[in-house]
Scaffold this active site. Structure first.
Site, PDB file in Angstrom:
ATOM      1  N   HIS A  51       0.817  -1.212   0.000  1.00 55.51           N
ATOM      2  CA  HIS A  51       0.000   0.000   0.000  1.00 55.51           C
ATOM      3  C   HIS A  51       0.849   1.260   0.000  1.00 55.51           C
ATOM      4  CE1 HIS A  51      -3.905   1.954   0.639  1.00 55.51           C
ATOM      5  NE2 HIS A  51      -3.260   2.809   1.412  1.00 55.51           N
ATOM      6  N   TYR A  54       4.550   0.125  -2.990  1.00 59.44           N
ATOM      7  CA  TYR A  54       4.362  -0.355  -4.363  1.00 59.44           C
ATOM      8  C   TYR A  54       5.507  -1.283  -4.780  1.00 59.44           C
ATOM      9  CZ  TYR A  54       0.904   3.411  -4.604  1.00 59.44           C
ATOM     10  OH  TYR A  54      -0.172   4.244  -4.364  1.00 59.44           O
ATOM     11  N   HIS A  98     -10.204   2.204  -0.844  1.00 59.57           N
ATOM     12  CA  HIS A  98     -10.424   1.832   0.558  1.00 59.57           C
ATOM     13  C   HIS A  98     -11.224   0.536   0.552  1.00 59.57           C
ATOM     14  CE1 HIS A  98     -10.098   4.035   4.629  1.00 59.57           C
ATOM     15  NE2 HIS A  98      -8.913   3.938   4.068  1.00 59.57           N
ATOM     16  N   ASP A 293      -0.475  15.136   4.972  1.00 56.68           N
ATOM     17  CA  ASP A 293      -1.545  14.570   5.776  1.00 56.68           C
ATOM     18  C   ASP A 293      -1.080  13.246   6.377  1.00 56.68           C
ATOM     19  OD1 ASP A 293      -1.812  13.080   3.226  1.00 56.68           O
ATOM     20  OD2 ASP A 293      -3.582  12.245   4.211  1.00 56.68           O
ATOM     21  N   GLU A 337      -3.852   5.273  12.423  1.00 57.85           N
ATOM     22  CA  GLU A 337      -4.342   6.030  11.267  1.00 57.85           C
ATOM     23  C   GLU A 337      -5.606   6.809  11.633  1.00 57.85           C
ATOM     24  OE1 GLU A 337      -4.544   3.569   7.773  1.00 57.85           O
ATOM     25  OE2 GLU A 337      -2.469   2.889   7.998  1.00 57.85           O
TER      26      GLU A 337
END
Length: 795
Positions: A51, A54, A98, A293, A337
């Protein structure tokens, strides 16, 4: 560095639980020059997950075209790509998945998927202005064969349970998307939904966001400036979403789903709105040196990636990180997260501006660290160093694999399939009605009516046409740093389409990849737009299996060739692998979101017929007679009517497809085209029906109009191929009757086949063919089947 006595010992079993191979663990130790702490093991496990790193797809992603004169921020550089749209304006856009979280907790999984992609956009300095989604679920209705009375009771019960679960996932995902987008105040303007047994238990939830900014407002996710303070802003860190990136990088099973419910994040869209506005206000002050972020891998990813991009180091104190759970470990804080959090690197001496703005917006903040010149990510907790890792090595030098690829054996049967055993349509009217009521083709109004697609008043073409269109307005831009009045925003219109047919890719990955891009470009052309760029989401199964990796490799080749053909560079995206649950892999499903530009309002075109007496013209070949399956391979017709998902899908000639798009845009710019609609799932008959029934004047107020079509001059060996075949590169347009001759002549000059099909008139859809009596359907009856299908199923 010594491990804390409260931390578990690092054993081979613990390493395996973190999805690291023995070879990767040896590389980890070589990177550190020692054994890792438990926190460092967790950090490596998420940063070296598929995720985040890669590691299985990076060689393939390098084959995409990524450059053009309009690309300002390219693929892999930052959180989202940015493209110039002229006059000093730019758009930032990206799509991400997601999938696993939505399979476990559909509402929160989908909601936080929306929240995460919105943060990727305003992190670039852009104001988010629209959202789009692409969704896949298992069937929500029984197929005719499954509903047979002689089916075993146990099989019927199992099928009913699966369908009920698919409906639960579908309803939960749509509700989650609606909740987050509507509360945040962003219009959801387009999307697509498919239903297929391969997605049963493993839905695909791909979320796209687009934002607008001026060139000078682009910001970077870099920890620049040694000595600059590092701020944490947003809500406190909790235990939700713990190691979600690692969870998304393994096969989804019933057992893993139960164990990983804690890996699903919990979102607060109202908090995200405050964070967005506060960040955009802060960026306008010039006090920010870098911003990132806390998405996948949370605080871990945001710290090491910002340092790696800047070539600096970063040091943070976890005791200063706001925490909403008692006695959180360093492992939990680094891998959480929790949503709506940002990491901001501030120019030294300007800390008070950050505090003032975030206090004004009533948002938590904390100064947690500093930028260093060591090139290392150093994490302290309770006075001890719990992680000390070279930032660039963990962020940019993950393991990279060249996986074995082998053509799957099932393709031999696919290529051997012929239409010899498939009877031609015996009742074309019944087949057309069945296709229009099929949830994959039926109107998706049950979905998009739950979304606010008009908030901020920039939506020009709402959901329900080939592409959505958004007007760029003055108030869509972020706050300008210069207090002087800015140059007025010129008229700009952005078109967005998202496409992908997993069945095509399953049956021919290379052609299916090309078709995904070609259909997105065709939808933009039907709206009057020129493609600017692409962001893609690669949804595939386990890359360790050669047959499944071959699907990925071949479809990426097709995607790349098509993007080059349409001059649509890939600006970024997401890879979602390990989509496999419970009975097998999903169909390989690349999702292509394409963005285009319309220069003038009068060029905006929609798919529905406009006026009585208008001529209906088909651009492109009516039937690909040279293809053995005549466009029926992998078609919606074979799947819906005959229960077959097989056969070589239609061929995609990229040069011819591009010629059709260029011709259509030329005709639109000349002012003669009143409507344009592409032929895709369901073929010509379905596209004609949709052109008659898809206009909505207001809520529950359709405008229905009929058409009289004459296909008798068109040669086709089969009626079903003529009506329901999915030959590529076809677009239905309508023009004023007096312009029909001119349009046909212009198409010939441009080298594009064009056929006069008939005219817009009456309240029925009538289709004459050489093979059968005329087909005649009342358009109101077609509308009810098409419009109400999903709503009736979901009641």
């Amino acid at each position: 560095m010594t491990a804390s006595p409260t931390e578990p010992a690092i054993t081979p079993e613990l390493v395996q639980k973190h999805n690291l191979t023995p070879e990767e663990y040896e590389k980890l130790k070589a990177t550190l020059g020692r054994e890792p702490t438990y926190t460092e093991l967790g950090i490596f496990s998420v940063m070296w997950s598929e995720h985040c790193s890669y590691k299985n797809t990076r060689p393939l992603l390098r084959t995409f075209p990524t450059k053009s004169p309009r690309v300002l921020v390219g693929a892999g550089e930052e959180n989202a790509g940015i493209i110039d749209i002229g006059h000093g304006l730019a758009i930032a856009f990206k799509i991400e998945s997601h999938n696993h979280p939505s399979a476990v907790e559909p509402f929160q999984g989908a909601a936080t998927g929306v929240g995460g992609i919105i943060r990727d956009i305003f992190t670039m300095g852009a104001r988010p202005v629209c959202s789009v989604n692409s969704l896949r679920f298992g069937p929500i209705e029984s197929a005719p064969s499954e509903a047979a009375q002689d089916a075993p009771a146990s099989a019927a019960a199992a099928n009913g349970k699966a369908i009920a679960n698919n409906r639960r996932l579908f309803g939960g995902v749509v509700a989650g998307i609606a909740h987050y987008g509507n509360c945040f105040g962003i219009p959801t303007i387009a999307g697509e939904v498919y239903f297929d047994k391969s997605y049963e238990g493993n839905p695909l939830v791909n979320a796209f966001c687009l934002g607008v900014l001026r060139h000078e407002q682009i910001v970077r996710g870099r920890a620049s400036g040694v000595g600059n303070p590092v701020f944490y802003v947003g809500p406190a860190t909790g235990r939700d979403g713990l190691a979600g990136a690692a969870f998304a990088s393994q096969d989804l099973t019933e057992q893993s789903a139960q164990h990983q419910r804690g890996a699903v994040q919990v979102g607060d869209p109202f908090m995200e709105k405050l964070v967005c506005e506060a960040c955009l206000e802060l960026l306008a002050t010039g006090a920010v040196a870098g911003i990132q972020d806390m998405g996948a891998a949370g605080l871990t990813c945001s710290t090491c990636e910002t340092a790696a991009r800047a070539g600096t180091g970063i040091e943070i104190e976890l005791d200063k990180v706001p925490q909403r759970a008692a006695a959180m470990s360093s492992y939990e804080i680094m891998l959480s997260e929790s949503q709506e959090r940002m990491l901001i690197i501030v120019h030294k001496g300007r800390e008070e501006e950050v505090k003032r703005i975030f206090d004004k917006w009533d948002l938590p903040w904390a100064e947690i660290g500093v930028v260093t010149d060591t090139g290392r990510m150093v994490v302290r907790h309770h006075g001890q160093v719990v992680a000390d890792i070279p930032a660039r090595k963990i962020a940019d030098e993950s393991p990279v694999y060249q996986r074995e690829a082998r053509e799957p054996a099932y393709l031999a049967q696919v290529r051997a399939f012929t239409l010899a055993g498939v009877p031609d349509t015996r009742d074309a009217v019944a087949d057309l009605k069945s296709l229009l009521a099929w949830p994959t083709i039926a109107s998706k109004n049950w979905v998009y009516r739950q979304y606010d697609h008009m908030v901020r008043d920039g939506t020009v073409v709402c959901p329900g046409s080939d592409a959505a269109v958004l007007r760029i307005k003055e108030d869509a831009l972020p706050i300008a740093a210069d207090p002087q009045p800015a140059t007025p925003v010129p008229e700009k219109y952005i078109a967005v389409s998202v496409d992908g047919n997993g069945a095509y890719v399953l049956l021919d990955p290379y052609e299916g990849g090309k078709i995904a891009v070609a259909e997105a470009a065709r939808n933009l052309a039907c709206s009057g737009a020129m493609p600017l760029g692409v962001t893609d989401n690669l949804n595939y199964a386990n890359p360790h299996k050669p047959e499944l990796f071959w699907q990925l490799k071949e479809s990426v080749r097709g995607l790349a060739d098509a993007c080059r053909a349409f001059n649509a560079p890939v600006t970024g995206g997401n890879c979602s692998l390990y989509n496999q649950h419970p009975a097998g892999p999903i169909d390989p499903t690349p999702t292509v979101a394409m963005v285009g530009l319309i220069e003038k309002q009068e060029h905006i075109t929609t798919q529905w017929f406009k006026d009585e007496g208008d001529a209906i013209i088909l651009l492109g070949e009516p039937v690909d007679s040279a293809a053995p399956l005549l466009g029926l391979g992998g078609s919606g017709y074979l799947q819906r009517i005959h229960g077959l998902k097989t056969g070589t899908p239609p061929r995609c000639d990229l040069a011819r497809e591009k010629d059709v798009h260029l011709a259509l845009r030329a005709l639109i710019c000349s002012g003669v085209v009143k409507s344009a609609h592409d032929c895709s799932e369901g073929g010509l008959a379905v596209a004609l029906a949709e052109s008659c029934i898809s206009q909505q004047l207001a809520r529950n107020t359709p405008r229905l109009i009929g058409a009289r079509i004459d296909l008798t001059p068109i040669a086709s060996p089969r009626l079903d191929a003529l009506l329901f075949g999915e030959t590529q590169g076809r677009i239905i347009i309508s023009v004023a009757e007096l312009n029909a001759g001119k349009v046909l002549a212009q198409a010939r000059i441009l080298g594009v086949p064009a056929t006069l099909l008939g005219s817009v008139c009456g309240d029925t859809l009538e289709i004459k063919t050489a093979q059968a009596p005329p087909l005649s359907c009342d358009v109101s009856a077609l509308y009810e089947l098409w419009w109400d299908s999903i709503a009736q199923i979901m009641r």
